[in-house]
Design a protein around this motif. Sequence first.
Motif, PDB file in Angstrom:
ATOM      1  N   THR A  53       0.818  -1.211   0.000  1.00 24.86           N
ATOM      2  CA  THR A  53       0.000   0.000   0.000  1.00 24.86           C
ATOM      3  C   THR A  53       0.855   1.265   0.000  1.00 24.86           C
ATOM      4  O   THR A  53       0.633   2.194  -0.778  1.00 24.86           O
ATOM      5  N   ALA A  57       1.260   3.885  -3.278  1.00 23.96           N
ATOM      6  CA  ALA A  57       0.821   5.268  -3.070  1.00 23.96           C
ATOM      7  C   ALA A  57       1.965   6.242  -3.323  1.00 23.96           C
ATOM      8  O   ALA A  57       1.795   7.276  -3.977  1.00 23.96           O
ATOM      9  N   LEU A  65      -4.902   5.979  -4.895  1.00 22.70           N
ATOM     10  CA  LEU A  65      -4.794   4.569  -4.541  1.00 22.70           C
ATOM     11  C   LEU A  65      -6.144   4.026  -4.089  1.00 22.70           C
ATOM     12  O   LEU A  65      -6.446   2.847  -4.295  1.00 22.70           O
ATOM     13  N   MET A  66      -6.965   4.883  -3.467  1.00 26.17           N
ATOM     14  CA  MET A  66      -8.313   4.450  -3.085  1.00 26.17           C
ATOM     15  C   MET A  66      -9.090   3.979  -4.307  1.00 26.17           C
ATOM     16  O   MET A  66      -9.792   2.954  -4.273  1.00 26.17           O
ATOM     17  N   PHE A  69      -7.653   0.630  -5.618  1.00 30.85           N
ATOM     18  CA  PHE A  69      -8.197  -0.500  -4.869  1.00 30.85           C
ATOM     19  C   PHE A  69      -9.591  -0.868  -5.377  1.00 30.85           C
ATOM     20  O   PHE A  69      -9.923  -2.058  -5.514  1.00 30.85           O
ATOM     21  N   ILE A 254      -1.283  -3.158  -7.056  1.00 28.59           N
ATOM     22  CA  ILE A 254      -1.865  -3.415  -5.746  1.00 28.59           C
ATOM     23  C   ILE A 254      -2.711  -4.681  -5.776  1.00 28.59           C
ATOM     24  O   ILE A 254      -3.198  -5.146  -4.726  1.00 28.59           O
ATOM     25  N   TYR A 293      -9.279  -2.235   2.845  1.00 33.81           N
ATOM     26  CA  TYR A 293      -8.223  -1.682   2.003  1.00 33.81           C
ATOM     27  C   TYR A 293      -8.475  -0.213   1.665  1.00 33.81           C
ATOM     28  O   TYR A 293      -7.568   0.622   1.752  1.00 33.81           O
ATOM     29  N   ALA A 297      -6.156   2.932   2.816  1.00 33.98           N
ATOM     30  CA  ALA A 297      -5.566   3.863   1.845  1.00 33.98           C
ATOM     31  C   ALA A 297      -6.004   5.294   2.129  1.00 33.98           C
ATOM     32  O   ALA A 297      -5.190   6.232   2.030  1.00 33.98           O
ATOM     33  N   THR A 301      -3.052   8.047   3.198  1.00 38.57           N
ATOM     34  CA  THR A 301      -2.771   9.213   2.351  1.00 38.57           C
ATOM     35  C   THR A 301      -3.357  10.490   2.934  1.00 38.57           C
ATOM     36  O   THR A 301      -2.963  11.592   2.521  1.00 38.57           O
ATOM     37  N   TYR A 306       1.451  12.074   0.286  1.00 40.58           N
ATOM     38  CA  TYR A 306       1.862  10.754  -0.225  1.00 40.58           C
ATOM     39  C   TYR A 306       3.341  10.678  -0.567  1.00 40.58           C
ATOM     40  O   TYR A 306       3.960   9.612  -0.476  1.00 40.58           O
TER      41      TYR A 306
END
Length: 504
Positions: A53, A57, A65-66, A69, A254, A293, A297, A301, A306
């Motif tokens: 993770t 990121a 990244l959210m 995922f 990821i 997850y 994230a 962040t 980040y």
Amino acid sequence: MQWFSSAWFRRKPVSVLIDELNDGDRLHRRLGPFSLMALGVGATIGSGLYVQTGRVAHEVAGPSLMLSFLIAAVGCGFAALCYSELASMVPVAGSAYTYAYATLGELVAWIIGWDLILEYAIGSCFVANGWSSYFDSMLQHVFNFHLDPRLLDSPWKHDAASGFAIRLVALSNGTEAMAWFNLPAVLVTAVVTAVLVIGIRESAGFNGAMVLLNIGVVFTVVGAGAAYVDPANWKPFLHQDHGWRGVGLGAAQIFIAFIGFDSISTHAEEARNPQKDMPIGIIGALVICTVLYVATAAVLTGMIPYLQIIEAAPLAAALQTKGLTFAGTLVTFGILAGMTSSLLVGNLSQPRVLLAMARDGLLPISFFGAIHPRFKTPWKSTLLVGFVVALGGALAPLDFLAELVSIGTLFAFVIVSAAVWILRITNPDVPRPFRAPFVPFVSTMGVLVNGGLMFWLGRDNWIRLIAWLLLGMLIYLGYSRRHSVLGRSSSEVAAADPVSPPAG
């Protein structure tokens, strides 16, 4: 579909798979929906969450990244619906291998089975190797005990540019020496293997305890970190160097964090009520992991920009920057619990795939098909898998194969997604206790999304996957094709009826 008549693509009828449930020495049906869900969560939450993770990121996706995922979860979701239909319809060991045998034929089934061996074996070796580092960290910070560094690493290291080289470690007296082997990786694999041989109920109980501890740690870390989230850190939402491309690249990189929920389907033969329990276990595990997850994230962040995320231990480091000094020990315990359950489910799933292949004659049945008379587990193959994982975890630098595990899993997802649609056409009358909705849309999207993620993983991973599959083809041509139960049955029919031309 003339190509199905070829011996290369002979299919195993679904009716035969169902009839086999009542024949021979079968596995005990002891797993309920929550045990299956715990197996999936236990196999999934681990190093992907705690390590990958932060790296993705920082280097690729930033706060987006959210979204990465969620994209990876969508691909997994399409595959999960397809897995659920097939697992409830054909509740036998073997997972994607068995489904491919019923839909695409023996050659494709062998390729998928060989691919699953790679996924579980390399994945377990990687987890065992990584478990050692965190175990050593716990010994040092909690018990103030230091292992000899020569017993904490493999004797070789690997670099993409220079290849393999001898690994030197620093001793307490300041000198350097060659590493011997990774002792903690051997010990944890030995303990997990012993638990697996004893029985599936004991394995599920042990895994359930690890899963509860792991989820508790994640909730604690996310809850503590949420108080320090600054929404300003989510702006800009996209990575400054990669933009929207970073979202797709992040989803592919990821994806390793989602590997594991599909292993539930390898235990369909051990589910108490597979028609009902398998869909609950598979979809439930995916939903739980996705929520955790995305929340992780968002907190990570949101706590710090980040570009300031420390990749080695991102969650612990982020919490420590806010003065939460307990984070290091807490996250270490969580990582150990997550990796232990991931190792257990990986080593639990692999023998079930080998068992299914052995029953079909593609591997020696006397070894890989042996069921312990008391424990009702595939004990010989479990011991072999434990030995291979211990050996690999102790001696091999496996970090460069991490993405190969992802590409192998995505390949299996593509096949399973296609299999559902094909079975709807070729076997429309077979009872389907759970039906994936909106087929062929779900099947098509499963193929497109997961196939697309494969191409984000780069040329080197494709080369390694192809090399592994070519090795498997040599074994198939040298042994499996000649010993196939389905092939022998076809030969016997042809011999009894010489008027009919042989297949192929």
